[in-house]
Write a protein that holds these residues in place. Structure first.
Motif, PDB file in Angstrom:
ATOM      1  N   ALA A 176      24.573  25.350  28.248  1.00 47.40           N
ATOM      2  CA  ALA A 176      24.542  25.142  29.697  1.00 47.40           C
ATOM      3  C   ALA A 176      25.709  25.835  30.388  1.00 47.40           C
ATOM      4  O   ALA A 176      25.626  26.178  31.576  1.00 47.40           O
ATOM      5  CB  ALA A 176      24.556  23.650  30.016  1.00 47.40           C
ATOM      6  N   LEU A 177      26.796  26.048  29.653  1.00 48.20           N
ATOM      7  CA  LEU A 177      27.953  26.731  30.235  1.00 48.20           C
ATOM      8  C   LEU A 177      27.663  28.198  30.494  1.00 48.20           C
ATOM      9  O   LEU A 177      28.288  28.818  31.367  1.00 48.20           O
ATOM     10  CB  LEU A 177      29.158  26.599  29.299  1.00 48.20           C
ATOM     11  N   VAL A 178      26.727  28.777  29.738  1.00 45.86           N
ATOM     12  CA  VAL A 178      26.415  30.203  29.851  1.00 45.86           C
ATOM     13  C   VAL A 178      25.190  30.441  30.736  1.00 45.86           C
ATOM     14  O   VAL A 178      25.192  31.304  31.611  1.00 45.86           O
ATOM     15  CB  VAL A 178      26.187  30.812  28.451  1.00 45.86           C
ATOM     16  N   ARG A 179      24.133  29.662  30.502  1.00 45.66           N
ATOM     17  CA  ARG A 179      22.889  29.842  31.257  1.00 45.66           C
ATOM     18  C   ARG A 179      22.329  28.464  31.608  1.00 45.66           C
ATOM     19  O   ARG A 179      21.481  27.925  30.911  1.00 45.66           O
ATOM     20  CB  ARG A 179      21.885  30.652  30.441  1.00 45.66           C
ATOM     21  N   PRO A 180      22.794  27.892  32.707  1.00 46.45           N
ATOM     22  CA  PRO A 180      22.404  26.512  33.030  1.00 46.45           C
ATOM     23  C   PRO A 180      20.923  26.325  33.312  1.00 46.45           C
ATOM     24  O   PRO A 180      20.426  25.198  33.251  1.00 46.45           O
ATOM     25  CB  PRO A 180      23.248  26.198  34.274  1.00 46.45           C
ATOM     26  N   ASP A 181      20.216  27.398  33.632  1.00 46.22           N
ATOM     27  CA  ASP A 181      18.783  27.282  33.895  1.00 46.22           C
ATOM     28  C   ASP A 181      17.942  27.884  32.770  1.00 46.22           C
ATOM     29  O   ASP A 181      16.768  28.200  32.967  1.00 46.22           O
ATOM     30  CB  ASP A 181      18.420  27.950  35.222  1.00 46.22           C
ATOM     31  N   GLY A 182      18.529  28.013  31.580  1.00 47.47           N
ATOM     32  CA  GLY A 182      17.831  28.647  30.467  1.00 47.47           C
ATOM     33  C   GLY A 182      16.506  27.998  30.095  1.00 47.47           C
ATOM     34  O   GLY A 182      15.481  28.675  29.994  1.00 47.47           O
ATOM     35  N   PRO A 183      16.452  26.672  29.872  1.00 47.76           N
ATOM     36  CA  PRO A 183      15.171  26.053  29.505  1.00 47.76           C
ATOM     37  C   PRO A 183      14.095  26.229  30.569  1.00 47.76           C
ATOM     38  O   PRO A 183      12.919  26.429  30.242  1.00 47.76           O
ATOM     39  CB  PRO A 183      15.546  24.579  29.327  1.00 47.76           C
ATOM     40  N   GLU A 184      14.481  26.158  31.844  1.00 46.95           N
ATOM     41  CA  GLU A 184      13.496  26.353  32.895  1.00 46.95           C
ATOM     42  C   GLU A 184      12.966  27.781  32.896  1.00 46.95           C
ATOM     43  O   GLU A 184      11.770  28.026  33.108  1.00 46.95           O
ATOM     44  CB  GLU A 184      14.113  26.043  34.262  1.00 46.95           C
ATOM     45  N   ARG A 185      13.847  28.744  32.665  1.00 46.17           N
ATOM     46  CA  ARG A 185      13.410  30.137  32.582  1.00 46.17           C
ATOM     47  C   ARG A 185      12.389  30.321  31.453  1.00 46.17           C
ATOM     48  O   ARG A 185      11.373  30.998  31.630  1.00 46.17           O
ATOM     49  CB  ARG A 185      14.616  31.053  32.337  1.00 46.17           C
ATOM     50  N   ILE A 186      12.679  29.744  30.303  1.00 49.65           N
ATOM     51  CA  ILE A 186      11.775  29.887  29.159  1.00 49.65           C
ATOM     52  C   ILE A 186      10.426  29.256  29.466  1.00 49.65           C
ATOM     53  O   ILE A 186       9.361  29.818  29.161  1.00 49.65           O
ATOM     54  CB  ILE A 186      12.397  29.257  27.898  1.00 49.65           C
ATOM     55  N   ALA A 187      10.437  28.080  30.073  1.00 49.50           N
ATOM     56  CA  ALA A 187       9.179  27.389  30.378  1.00 49.50           C
ATOM     57  C   ALA A 187       8.327  28.203  31.347  1.00 49.50           C
ATOM     58  O   ALA A 187       7.109  28.345  31.159  1.00 49.50           O
ATOM     59  CB  ALA A 187       9.474  26.008  30.965  1.00 49.50           C
TER      60      ALA A 187
END
Length: 557
Positions: A176-187
């Motif tokens: 989350a420190l690097v890409r806080p919206d990572g899971p949403e992007r993947i979904a």
């Protein structure tokens, strides 16, 4: 009160072999659980090595393995989920350790282990925790029930497991420190890719039902992820992309030219590039409809799935898993195996949504463990070089497990088997031949016992859930189309959820070896009507309540 038809039970015998062992594609986020597990296991293991206490590694392993959970969740939801997983893991370990300290009876230990296995399966299914599900929890708790233990040592061992669990929580939250919206992007990327596959199939003149269902289910899952993430940050832009994917899934003929754009946007999302900004839709008049969709989302989109199945279903799962696991453990005892908990874990791992899937899992587990014990015999000389070599080998096996298990369960089991055997070596070196024989025999006994429980206790409510799903879908189709954006959004949610649930219920029921005949023609008719209704609730004409016969025909061709 609904009255369901009473039909003569029929037998389905589906025991595929080749399909069960076929390798699938590598999971799109396989590296996340792989690296997380290695990091969370490595920290406490090397700390124990430096402290000169590698014999305590088994207690830390349970907390460390919590890092395998929650990788598809946005970080706000992941923080809560990981905390609950750590708490559940600690409670399960506590039950196992207290049992081990209070009784030397293997019969009683197996009974407690079997009850834990059943409780884990029912709880994980009800919470929809996602992979690796109940198996890891059961493996850790059941192993704890067979560790030599004194009651006075339990608090210290639980503290060690808690410390490792805290490390796992920190590892799981670190991205989350690097890409806080990572899971949403993947979904959202998955939804765009699924929509692109549907558009290409539609433009090629073939639109298999599986592609439409996959697109609907993936879009539904993406909405759940965005809902859990809240509205801060980039969520508004991601919602706009998801609305475009959802519109395309409902009206593939009108969006066929956008497949390449969807694929490119998905690639940008996965690679962490700036968020794509969709231009005007190539479907005439679609932009006004998308604005209405976004207004509906802002009006509060309800959650789509029920978190808890019916009580009767949960109790059936507890009874089935507990019975199969207990049978496996006691049969292993009768055969003189020194580690019956491996049989308990195997039996618990076999249980799936229906008999066919349970057969697949049993076959995959047997094949994978057969190859895994062979691999163990090859690497065990290396682990005898010292504790450092042992820990390093376990970490390699952990990484390979997570890297391969998404392709097929049997392939991941090839590395799970030596890893779990090697973990018994932390307490002291044991004869290789005895370990191999115990593992192989326990695997076979557990697979047979688990599969027997599935066959003897089939899900007799599976067909009923199909009829219930049909009624929900038909009611959703019959609802008048609202013009208010928020109400239209809610109606579309209910309809999409009904479509996904009906297909899942039908697929599950079809995999049971003993069930009533399914109303296939009615299912097909209802699904077609549902997709027609989705097109009615999609696009610029929806807000005005306009629906022509020509558009209806276009949406379903």
């Amino acid at each position: 009160m609904s009255v369901f038809p009473v039909e003569k039970p029929i037998l389905h015998v589906r025991m595929p072999v080749r399909a069960s062992l076929r390798l699938g594609p590598l999971g799109d986020i396989w590296h996340k659980p792989a690296f997380s597990a290695v990091a969370s296991v490595a920290v406490p293991q090397f700390a124990l090595l430096l402290a000169g206490r590698p014999d305590l590694a088994a207690y830390a392993a349970g907390g460390s393995l919590c890092a395998l959970y929650g990788h598809g969740l946005p970080y706000t939801a992941r923080a809560r989920t990981l905390a609950w997983v750590v708490a559940g893991m600690l409670a399960s370990i506590a039950v196992g350790l207290i049992t081990a300290s209070l009784t030397d009876s293997t019969v009683l230990r197996v009974a407690v282990a079997a009850l834990l296995a059943g409780a884990h399966k029912a709880t994980c299914d009800a919470a929809r925790i996602g992979p690796p599900g109940h198996v890891v929890l059961t493996f850790v708790a059941v192993s704890a029930a067979f560790l030599p233990q004194r009651l006075a040592d339990v608090p210290a061992h639980l503290a060690l497991a808690l410390a490792a669990g805290v490390v796992a929580w920190l590892v799981g939250m670190a991205p989350a420190l690097v890409r806080p919206d990572g899971p949403e992007r993947i979904a959202v990327a998955r939804a765009l890719e699924a929509a692109a596959r549907l558009l290409r199939a539609s433009s090629g003149g073939q639109e298999p039902p599986q592609a439409r269902h996959a697109a609907a289910a993936t879009v539904n899952a993406a909405w759940q992820t965005l809902l859990r993430a809240g509205t801060a940050g980039s969520r508004a832009e991601l919602r706009r992309l998801l609305v475009r994917a959802e519109s395309a899934a409902a009206l593939p003929a009108r969006h066929a030219a956008e497949a390449d754009s969807f694929t490119a946007w998905a690639r940008d999302l996965r690679k962490g590039r700036p968020l794509p900004v969709p231009g005007r839709s190539e479907a005439p008049g679609e932009d006004a409809g998308e604005e209405a969709e976004l207004s509906g989302v802002a009006a509060e989109r309800p959650r789509r799935h029920r978190l808890l199945p019916e009580v009767a279903g949960r109790w059936r799962v507890v009874m089935m898993v507990a019975a199969g696991s207990a049978l496996a453990g006691w049969a292993s005892m009768a055969l003189g195996v020194g580690r019956p908990y491996w049989a308990v874990v195997t039996a618990a791992a076999v249980f799936a949504a229906n008999t066919t899937l349970s057969w697949n899992r049993a076959l995959q587990r047997v094949v994978g463990n057969l190859l895994g014990v062979a691999l163990f015999t090859l690497v065990v000389p290396l682990t005898r070089l010292g504790s450092l070599a042992l820990v390093a080998t376990v970490l390699v096996m952990q990484f390979l497990t997570e890297a391969t298990i998404t392709r097929n369960y049997w392939l991941g089991s090839v590395f799970v088997a030596p890893m779990s055997i090697l973990m018994t070596q932390f307490a002291g070196v044991q004869p290789v031949g005895e370990l191999v024989a115990d593992r192989w025999l326990d695997t076979c006994v557990g697979a047979v016992a688990g599969l027997a429980a599935c066959v003897l206790l089939p899900d007799r409510r599976a067909a009923r859930r199909v009829h219930e799903g049909l009624e929900r879908l038909e009611r959703a189709v019959a609802e008048p189309s609202p013009t208010d954006p928020g109400q239209a959004r809610a109606a579309r949610d209910r309809l999409n959820a009904s479509l996904v649930e009906l297909r899942e219920a039908a697929d599950t029921a079809a995999g049971e070896w003993w069930s009533t005949a399914l109303p296939q023609e009615r299912i097909t008719t209802a699904e077609r009507a549902g997709h027609r209704k989705l097109t009615e609730l999609t696009g610029p004409a929806r807000g005005a309540g306009v629906w022509t016969e020509e558009r209806s025909r276009e949406a379903t061709e």
